[in-house]
Design a protein around this motif. Structure first.
Motif, PDB file in Angstrom:
ATOM      1  N   ALA A 119      46.971  39.455  38.932  1.00 49.48           N
ATOM      2  CA  ALA A 119      46.055  40.313  38.239  1.00 49.48           C
ATOM      3  C   ALA A 119      45.550  41.532  39.118  1.00 49.48           C
ATOM      4  O   ALA A 119      45.436  41.473  40.232  1.00 49.48           O
ATOM      5  CB  ALA A 119      44.582  39.372  37.979  1.00 49.48           C
ATOM      6  N   ILE A 120      44.946  42.432  38.325  1.00 51.50           N
ATOM      7  CA  ILE A 120      44.292  43.498  39.037  1.00 51.50           C
ATOM      8  C   ILE A 120      42.860  43.579  39.015  1.00 51.50           C
ATOM      9  O   ILE A 120      42.431  43.340  38.035  1.00 51.50           O
ATOM     10  CB  ILE A 120      44.967  44.856  38.477  1.00 51.50           C
ATOM     11  CG1 ILE A 120      46.443  45.065  38.434  1.00 51.50           C
ATOM     12  CG2 ILE A 120      43.979  46.082  38.861  1.00 51.50           C
ATOM     13  CD1 ILE A 120      46.864  46.081  37.337  1.00 51.50           C
ATOM     14  N   ALA A 121      42.289  43.749  40.332  1.00 51.86           N
ATOM     15  CA  ALA A 121      40.677  43.618  40.257  1.00 51.86           C
ATOM     16  C   ALA A 121      40.252  44.993  39.666  1.00 51.86           C
ATOM     17  O   ALA A 121      40.557  46.092  40.193  1.00 51.86           O
ATOM     18  CB  ALA A 121      40.250  43.363  41.316  1.00 51.86           C
ATOM     19  N   CYS A 122      39.658  44.999  38.395  1.00 53.93           N
ATOM     20  CA  CYS A 122      39.201  46.372  37.869  1.00 53.93           C
ATOM     21  C   CYS A 122      37.659  46.463  38.117  1.00 53.93           C
ATOM     22  O   CYS A 122      37.175  47.584  37.897  1.00 53.93           O
ATOM     23  CB  CYS A 122      39.550  46.484  36.376  1.00 53.93           C
ATOM     24  SG  CYS A 122      38.538  45.384  35.403  1.00 53.93           S
ATOM     25  N   TYR A 123      36.909  45.476  38.614  1.00 52.30           N
ATOM     26  CA  TYR A 123      35.528  45.764  39.111  1.00 52.30           C
ATOM     27  C   TYR A 123      35.335  44.467  39.841  1.00 52.30           C
ATOM     28  O   TYR A 123      35.352  43.422  39.513  1.00 52.30           O
ATOM     29  CB  TYR A 123      34.542  45.884  37.741  1.00 52.30           C
ATOM     30  CG  TYR A 123      33.260  46.375  38.158  1.00 52.30           C
ATOM     31  CD1 TYR A 123      33.210  47.933  38.142  1.00 52.30           C
ATOM     32  CD2 TYR A 123      32.179  45.452  38.437  1.00 52.30           C
ATOM     33  CE1 TYR A 123      31.934  48.190  38.597  1.00 52.30           C
ATOM     34  CE2 TYR A 123      30.882  46.299  38.586  1.00 52.30           C
ATOM     35  CZ  TYR A 123      30.712  47.396  38.689  1.00 52.30           C
ATOM     36  OH  TYR A 123      29.478  47.808  38.940  1.00 52.30           O
ATOM     37  N   ARG A 124      34.444  44.866  40.947  1.00 53.38           N
ATOM     38  CA  ARG A 124      33.858  43.854  41.799  1.00 53.38           C
ATOM     39  C   ARG A 124      32.284  43.792  41.931  1.00 53.38           C
ATOM     40  O   ARG A 124      31.867  45.062  42.010  1.00 53.38           O
ATOM     41  CB  ARG A 124      34.346  43.807  43.158  1.00 53.38           C
ATOM     42  CG  ARG A 124      35.547  43.379  43.318  1.00 53.38           C
ATOM     43  CD  ARG A 124      36.101  43.676  44.814  1.00 53.38           C
ATOM     44  NE  ARG A 124      37.703  43.755  44.900  1.00 53.38           N
ATOM     45  CZ  ARG A 124      38.489  42.639  44.756  1.00 53.38           C
ATOM     46  NH1 ARG A 124      38.005  41.578  44.747  1.00 53.38           N
ATOM     47  NH2 ARG A 124      39.647  42.928  45.009  1.00 53.38           N
ATOM     48  N   LEU A 125      31.690  42.987  41.552  1.00 57.75           N
ATOM     49  CA  LEU A 125      29.813  43.035  41.667  1.00 57.75           C
ATOM     50  C   LEU A 125      29.725  42.361  42.643  1.00 57.75           C
ATOM     51  O   LEU A 125      29.653  40.858  42.700  1.00 57.75           O
ATOM     52  CB  LEU A 125      29.496  42.688  40.122  1.00 57.75           C
ATOM     53  CG  LEU A 125      27.937  42.681  39.856  1.00 57.75           C
ATOM     54  CD1 LEU A 125      27.685  44.111  40.010  1.00 57.75           C
ATOM     55  CD2 LEU A 125      27.628  42.055  38.719  1.00 57.75           C
ATOM     56  N   ILE A 126      29.037  42.651  43.592  1.00 58.33           N
ATOM     57  CA  ILE A 126      28.429  42.199  44.779  1.00 58.33           C
ATOM     58  C   ILE A 126      27.049  41.697  44.844  1.00 58.33           C
ATOM     59  O   ILE A 126      26.551  40.617  45.056  1.00 58.33           O
ATOM     60  CB  ILE A 126      28.808  42.804  45.938  1.00 58.33           C
ATOM     61  CG1 ILE A 126      30.310  43.160  46.117  1.00 58.33           C
ATOM     62  CG2 ILE A 126      28.253  42.213  47.409  1.00 58.33           C
ATOM     63  CD1 ILE A 126      31.028  44.037  47.206  1.00 58.33           C
ATOM     64  N   SER A 127      26.066  42.793  44.462  1.00 62.11           N
ATOM     65  CA  SER A 127      24.815  42.543  44.762  1.00 62.11           C
ATOM     66  C   SER A 127      24.491  42.347  43.058  1.00 62.11           C
ATOM     67  O   SER A 127      25.292  42.593  42.267  1.00 62.11           O
ATOM     68  CB  SER A 127      24.258  43.800  45.142  1.00 62.11           C
ATOM     69  OG  SER A 127      24.772  45.052  44.503  1.00 62.11           O
ATOM     70  N   ASP A 128      23.108  42.417  42.925  1.00 64.06           N
ATOM     71  CA  ASP A 128      22.489  42.165  41.576  1.00 64.06           C
ATOM     72  C   ASP A 128      22.608  43.593  40.954  1.00 64.06           C
ATOM     73  O   ASP A 128      22.782  44.550  41.186  1.00 64.06           O
ATOM     74  CB  ASP A 128      20.871  41.789  41.912  1.00 64.06           C
ATOM     75  CG  ASP A 128      20.674  40.471  42.518  1.00 64.06           C
ATOM     76  OD1 ASP A 128      21.567  39.639  42.621  1.00 64.06           O
ATOM     77  OD2 ASP A 128      19.442  40.337  43.005  1.00 64.06           O
ATOM     78  N   ALA A 147      41.981  49.499  33.458  1.00 64.64           N
ATOM     79  CA  ALA A 147      43.093  48.539  34.079  1.00 64.64           C
ATOM     80  C   ALA A 147      43.911  48.542  32.682  1.00 64.64           C
ATOM     81  O   ALA A 147      43.306  48.389  31.680  1.00 64.64           O
ATOM     82  CB  ALA A 147      42.904  47.437  34.615  1.00 64.64           C
ATOM     83  N   GLN A 148      45.119  47.899  32.923  1.00 64.93           N
ATOM     84  CA  GLN A 148      45.968  47.755  31.749  1.00 64.93           C
ATOM     85  C   GLN A 148      46.373  46.167  31.847  1.00 64.93           C
ATOM     86  O   GLN A 148      46.969  45.843  32.914  1.00 64.93           O
ATOM     87  CB  GLN A 148      47.124  48.615  31.838  1.00 64.93           C
ATOM     88  CG  GLN A 148      47.869  48.551  30.314  1.00 64.93           C
ATOM     89  CD  GLN A 148      49.098  49.343  30.444  1.00 64.93           C
ATOM     90  OE1 GLN A 148      50.164  49.367  31.213  1.00 64.93           O
ATOM     91  NE2 GLN A 148      49.244  50.528  29.554  1.00 64.93           N
ATOM     92  N   GLY A 149      46.331  45.458  30.614  1.00 64.85           N
ATOM     93  CA  GLY A 149      46.932  44.320  30.752  1.00 64.85           C
ATOM     94  C   GLY A 149      46.497  43.555  29.282  1.00 64.85           C
ATOM     95  O   GLY A 149      45.742  43.980  28.703  1.00 64.85           O
TER      96      GLY A 149
END
Length: 181
Positions: A119-128, A147-149
């Motif tokens: 998979a391709i990580a399209c967004y990472r949410l670390i904080s609130d 991303a495409q999938g």
């Protein structure tokens, strides 16, 4: 000189419509009802499909992501799609629910074992997140996700002791198109 003017006017009138034919991307909401959803575990019979049932007061919930137990919620979009963004509605204003989440897009059906490889990580949410109030009881937030999938997944690492809770999710696709004036 009159013939020259007529020639220019004729060319202008012929070419003018072509000037307003603009290549662009159009964003369109993907119809999610009746798509296959799945999650790694279910807390108290909270079904994964409740995140796409158009009822903001019924939600999907996984078990908590304990020390050895990561969690994932996924949907099969049915075909390879160019995603542009994801909007998530939340019944309760709990900003911690979206801490330490990663959104993935893949062409293979995701599992806990293959999420990082296929998979391709399209967004990472670390904080609130800062919620946008939708109404008195519902908050929503839009995340970019280019991303495409075929499969879209939300993944929570093990050890966070939080579930994945989704009241409703909307996924938007970027479609190549033409605007005509």
């Amino acid at each position: 000189q009159r013939e020259l003017m007529s020639s220019y006017l004729f060319k202008f009138l012929i070419l003018l419509p072509l000037v307003f034919l603009i290549d662009c991307f159009i964003v369109k909401e993907i119809e999610l009802q009746n798509k296959e959803t799945f999650q790694t575990s279910t807390k108290d019979k909270f079904d994964s499909s409740w995140a796409i049932d158009s009822n903001l007061f019924v939600y999907s919930e996984t078990a908590e992501a304990t020390a050895n137990n990561p969690q994932m919620w996924s949907i099969d979009l049915g075909e390879k799609t160019n995603l542009s963004s994801v909007k998530i509605y939340q019944y309760e204003k709990n900003t911690k629910i979206f801490r330490n989440l990663t959104f993935y897009v893949s062409n293979l059906k995701p599992t806990i074992e293959n999420y990082g490889n296929a998979a391709i990580a399209c967004y990472r949410l670390i904080s609130d997140v800062e919620w946008k109030d939708f109404n008195l009881f519902i908050q929503c937030y839009t995340f970019p996700c280019s991303a495409q999938g075929r499969f879209f997944s939300i993944f929570r690492q093990a050890g966070t002791n939080l579930p994945i809770i989704i009241s409703e999710i909307n996924i938007f696709a970027a479609m190549r198109g033409y605007l005509k004036n």
